[in-house]
Write a protein that holds these residues in place. Structure first.
Motif, PDB file in Angstrom:
ATOM      1  N   GLN A  87       8.519   2.279 -19.867  1.00 38.81           N
ATOM      2  CA  GLN A  87       9.195   3.099 -18.319  1.00 38.81           C
ATOM      3  C   GLN A  87       7.946   3.445 -17.454  1.00 38.81           C
ATOM      4  OE1 GLN A  87      11.782   5.485 -19.969  1.00 38.81           O
ATOM      5  NE2 GLN A  87      13.494   3.974 -19.372  1.00 38.81           N
ATOM      6  N   ARG A  88       7.049   4.189 -18.305  1.00 36.29           N
ATOM      7  CA  ARG A  88       6.139   5.140 -18.039  1.00 36.29           C
ATOM      8  C   ARG A  88       5.076   4.756 -17.313  1.00 36.29           C
ATOM      9  NH1 ARG A  88       4.645   7.982 -22.251  1.00 36.29           N
ATOM     10  NH2 ARG A  88       3.278   6.756 -22.820  1.00 36.29           N
ATOM     11  N   GLN A  89       4.784   3.485 -17.571  1.00 37.91           N
ATOM     12  CA  GLN A  89       3.714   1.874 -17.067  1.00 37.91           C
ATOM     13  C   GLN A  89       4.395   1.904 -15.895  1.00 37.91           C
ATOM     14  OE1 GLN A  89       0.719   0.113 -19.165  1.00 37.91           O
ATOM     15  NE2 GLN A  89       0.091   2.116 -19.979  1.00 37.91           N
ATOM     16  N   ALA A  90       5.611   1.475 -16.014  1.00 37.62           N
ATOM     17  CA  ALA A  90       6.340   0.534 -14.793  1.00 37.62           C
ATOM     18  C   ALA A  90       6.471   1.486 -13.509  1.00 37.62           C
ATOM     19  CB  ALA A  90       7.875   0.365 -15.036  1.00 37.62           C
ATOM     20  N   GLU A  91       6.548   3.179 -13.932  1.00 30.51           N
ATOM     21  CA  GLU A  91       6.898   4.129 -13.138  1.00 30.51           C
ATOM     22  C   GLU A  91       5.276   4.196 -11.897  1.00 30.51           C
ATOM     23  OE1 GLU A  91       7.843   8.547 -11.932  1.00 30.51           O
ATOM     24  OE2 GLU A  91       7.811   7.900 -13.351  1.00 30.51           O
ATOM     25  N   ILE A  92       4.467   4.139 -13.226  1.00 34.62           N
ATOM     26  CA  ILE A  92       2.919   3.930 -12.549  1.00 34.62           C
ATOM     27  C   ILE A  92       2.435   3.061 -11.781  1.00 34.62           C
ATOM     28  CG2 ILE A  92       0.247   3.708 -12.898  1.00 34.62           C
ATOM     29  CD1 ILE A  92       1.108   5.720 -15.566  1.00 34.62           C
ATOM     30  N   ARG A  93       3.182   1.567 -11.911  1.00 40.99           N
ATOM     31  CA  ARG A  93       2.675   0.584 -11.350  1.00 40.99           C
ATOM     32  C   ARG A  93       3.399   0.152 -10.223  1.00 40.99           C
ATOM     33  NH1 ARG A  93       0.240  -3.553 -14.779  1.00 40.99           N
ATOM     34  NH2 ARG A  93       0.552  -3.110 -16.752  1.00 40.99           N
ATOM     35  N   THR A  94       4.495   0.603  -9.931  1.00 38.91           N
ATOM     36  CA  THR A  94       5.475   1.293  -8.664  1.00 38.91           C
ATOM     37  C   THR A  94       4.398   2.159  -8.095  1.00 38.91           C
ATOM     38  OG1 THR A  94       7.627   0.401 -10.028  1.00 38.91           O
ATOM     39  CG2 THR A  94       7.479   1.604  -7.532  1.00 38.91           C
ATOM     40  N   LEU A  95       4.011   3.095  -8.026  1.00 35.90           N
ATOM     41  CA  LEU A  95       3.066   4.391  -7.211  1.00 35.90           C
ATOM     42  C   LEU A  95       2.175   3.762  -7.067  1.00 35.90           C
ATOM     43  CD1 LEU A  95       4.029   6.862  -9.480  1.00 35.90           C
ATOM     44  CD2 LEU A  95       5.272   6.493  -7.225  1.00 35.90           C
ATOM     45  N   ILE A  96       1.409   2.863  -7.765  1.00 34.25           N
ATOM     46  CA  ILE A  96       0.519   2.275  -7.015  1.00 34.25           C
ATOM     47  C   ILE A  96       0.501   1.256  -6.027  1.00 34.25           C
ATOM     48  CG2 ILE A  96      -1.536   0.870  -7.620  1.00 34.25           C
ATOM     49  CD1 ILE A  96      -1.390   2.175 -10.620  1.00 34.25           C
ATOM     50  N   ASP A  97       1.401   0.369  -6.320  1.00 34.78           N
ATOM     51  CA  ASP A  97       1.863  -0.707  -5.565  1.00 34.78           C
ATOM     52  C   ASP A  97       2.413   0.134  -4.424  1.00 34.78           C
ATOM     53  OD1 ASP A  97       0.147  -2.846  -6.868  1.00 34.78           O
ATOM     54  OD2 ASP A  97       2.475  -2.895  -7.826  1.00 34.78           O
ATOM     55  N   SER A  98       2.920   1.435  -4.129  1.00 30.99           N
ATOM     56  CA  SER A  98       3.788   2.035  -2.919  1.00 30.99           C
ATOM     57  C   SER A  98       2.498   2.123  -1.931  1.00 30.99           C
ATOM     58  CB  SER A  98       3.800   3.495  -3.210  1.00 30.99           C
ATOM     59  OG  SER A  98       4.235   3.869  -2.003  1.00 30.99           O
ATOM     60  N   ASP A  99       3.458   1.257  -0.902  1.00 33.99           N
ATOM     61  CA  ASP A  99       2.946   1.860   0.867  1.00 33.99           C
ATOM     62  C   ASP A  99       2.209   3.442   1.037  1.00 33.99           C
ATOM     63  OD1 ASP A  99       2.558  -0.672   0.861  1.00 33.99           O
ATOM     64  OD2 ASP A  99       4.311  -1.242   2.976  1.00 33.99           O
ATOM     65  N   ALA A 100       3.127   4.270   0.092  1.00 33.57           N
ATOM     66  CA  ALA A 100       2.899   5.668   0.417  1.00 33.57           C
ATOM     67  C   ALA A 100       1.929   6.663  -0.360  1.00 33.57           C
ATOM     68  CB  ALA A 100       4.200   6.035  -0.391  1.00 33.57           C
ATOM     69  N   LEU A 101       1.073   5.523  -1.339  1.00 33.21           N
ATOM     70  CA  LEU A 101      -0.092   5.771  -1.811  1.00 33.21           C
ATOM     71  C   LEU A 101      -1.248   6.569  -0.561  1.00 33.21           C
ATOM     72  CD1 LEU A 101      -1.168   6.521  -4.811  1.00 33.21           C
ATOM     73  CD2 LEU A 101      -2.017   4.160  -4.920  1.00 33.21           C
ATOM     74  N   THR A 102      -1.759   7.200  -0.508  1.00 29.21           N
ATOM     75  CA  THR A 102      -3.052   7.465  -0.057  1.00 29.21           C
ATOM     76  C   THR A 102      -4.681   7.376  -0.458  1.00 29.21           C
ATOM     77  OG1 THR A 102      -3.363  10.531  -0.484  1.00 29.21           O
ATOM     78  CG2 THR A 102      -1.892   9.107   1.014  1.00 29.21           C
ATOM     79  N   LEU A 103      -5.744   7.142  -0.211  1.00 28.41           N
ATOM     80  CA  LEU A 103      -6.325   6.772  -0.832  1.00 28.41           C
ATOM     81  C   LEU A 103      -6.930   8.405  -0.794  1.00 28.41           C
ATOM     82  CD1 LEU A 103      -9.382   4.713  -0.994  1.00 28.41           C
ATOM     83  CD2 LEU A 103      -9.453   6.207   0.813  1.00 28.41           C
ATOM     84  N   GLU A 104      -6.942   9.279  -0.839  1.00 30.52           N
ATOM     85  CA  GLU A 104      -6.636  10.533  -1.426  1.00 30.52           C
ATOM     86  C   GLU A 104      -6.510  10.983  -2.674  1.00 30.52           C
ATOM     87  OE1 GLU A 104      -8.884  13.862  -2.298  1.00 30.52           O
ATOM     88  OE2 GLU A 104      -9.391  12.396  -0.961  1.00 30.52           O
ATOM     89  N   GLN A 105      -5.041  10.661  -3.018  1.00 31.87           N
ATOM     90  CA  GLN A 105      -4.204  10.521  -4.511  1.00 31.87           C
ATOM     91  C   GLN A 105      -5.201   9.386  -5.222  1.00 31.87           C
ATOM     92  OE1 GLN A 105      -0.661   9.818  -2.343  1.00 31.87           O
ATOM     93  NE2 GLN A 105       0.512  10.974  -2.901  1.00 31.87           N
ATOM     94  N   ALA A 106      -5.423   8.295  -4.495  1.00 25.72           N
ATOM     95  CA  ALA A 106      -5.710   7.257  -5.335  1.00 25.72           C
ATOM     96  C   ALA A 106      -6.735   7.624  -6.529  1.00 25.72           C
ATOM     97  CB  ALA A 106      -6.187   5.938  -4.774  1.00 25.72           C
ATOM     98  N   ARG A 107      -8.124   8.516  -5.406  1.00 26.89           N
ATOM     99  CA  ARG A 107      -9.324   9.240  -5.780  1.00 26.89           C
ATOM    100  C   ARG A 107      -8.935  10.045  -6.888  1.00 26.89           C
ATOM    101  NH1 ARG A 107     -12.167   8.634  -0.323  1.00 26.89           N
ATOM    102  NH2 ARG A 107     -13.162   7.344  -0.608  1.00 26.89           N
ATOM    103  N   ALA A 108      -7.937  10.685  -6.355  1.00 27.82           N
ATOM    104  CA  ALA A 108      -7.340  12.180  -7.409  1.00 27.82           C
ATOM    105  C   ALA A 108      -7.033  11.312  -8.423  1.00 27.82           C
ATOM    106  CB  ALA A 108      -6.442  12.980  -7.136  1.00 27.82           C
ATOM    107  N   ALA A 109      -6.556  10.695  -8.262  1.00 21.31           N
ATOM    108  CA  ALA A 109      -6.047  10.280  -9.717  1.00 21.31           C
ATOM    109  C   ALA A 109      -6.803   9.539 -10.775  1.00 21.31           C
ATOM    110  CB  ALA A 109      -4.789   9.041  -9.404  1.00 21.31           C
ATOM    111  N   LEU A 110      -7.605   8.847 -10.315  1.00 21.69           N
ATOM    112  CA  LEU A 110      -9.071   8.198 -11.118  1.00 21.69           C
ATOM    113  C   LEU A 110     -10.015   9.655 -11.316  1.00 21.69           C
ATOM    114  CD1 LEU A 110      -9.940   5.737  -8.684  1.00 21.69           C
ATOM    115  CD2 LEU A 110      -8.842   4.814 -11.032  1.00 21.69           C
ATOM    116  N   ARG A 111      -9.821  10.429 -10.744  1.00 21.43           N
ATOM    117  CA  ARG A 111     -10.708  11.734 -11.197  1.00 21.43           C
ATOM    118  C   ARG A 111     -10.287  12.332 -12.104  1.00 21.43           C
ATOM    119  NH1 ARG A 111     -11.146  13.104  -4.875  1.00 21.43           N
ATOM    120  NH2 ARG A 111     -12.858  12.686  -4.785  1.00 21.43           N
TER     121      ARG A 111
END
Length: 87
Positions: free
Chosen positions: A7-31
């Motif tokens: 379930q956690r992995q499915a949610e993460i994949r959904t969030l990654i594919d979301s149009d609402a994900l910003t570049l700064e959020q993605a960078r923060a997640a990677l950090r």
């Protein structure tokens, strides 16, 4: 993998594919992920085994090796994903 992990992995994949994900959020997640891999490669936190427990060294060494391996694997996956494609 247990149901919570699925379930956690499915949610993460959904969030990654979301149009609402910003570049700064993605960078923060990677950090944050990089911080986790660095912690995994630092070594075992023997206090996590509980006070007064006398675990065999092999158990501690196996835990360290597994965490280190996961940290290396995640680092390698991040580098491959983030490295610009060769021209």
């Amino acid at each position: 993998m247990d149901q919570r992990a699925i379930q956690r992995q499915a949610e993460i994949r959904t969030l990654i594919d979301s149009d609402a994900l910003t570049l700064e959020q993605a960078r923060a997640a990677l950090r944050d992920l990089l911080d986790v891999t660095a912690t995994a490669q630092t070594g075992p936190d023997v206090t996590s085994y509980g006070y007064g427990m006398d675990l065999p060294r092999e158990v501690v060494d196996a835990e360290y090796a597994a965490r280190e391996s996961v940290g290396y694997d995640l680092d390698e996956a991040l580098v491959r994903a983030l490295r610009p494609a060769s021209a």
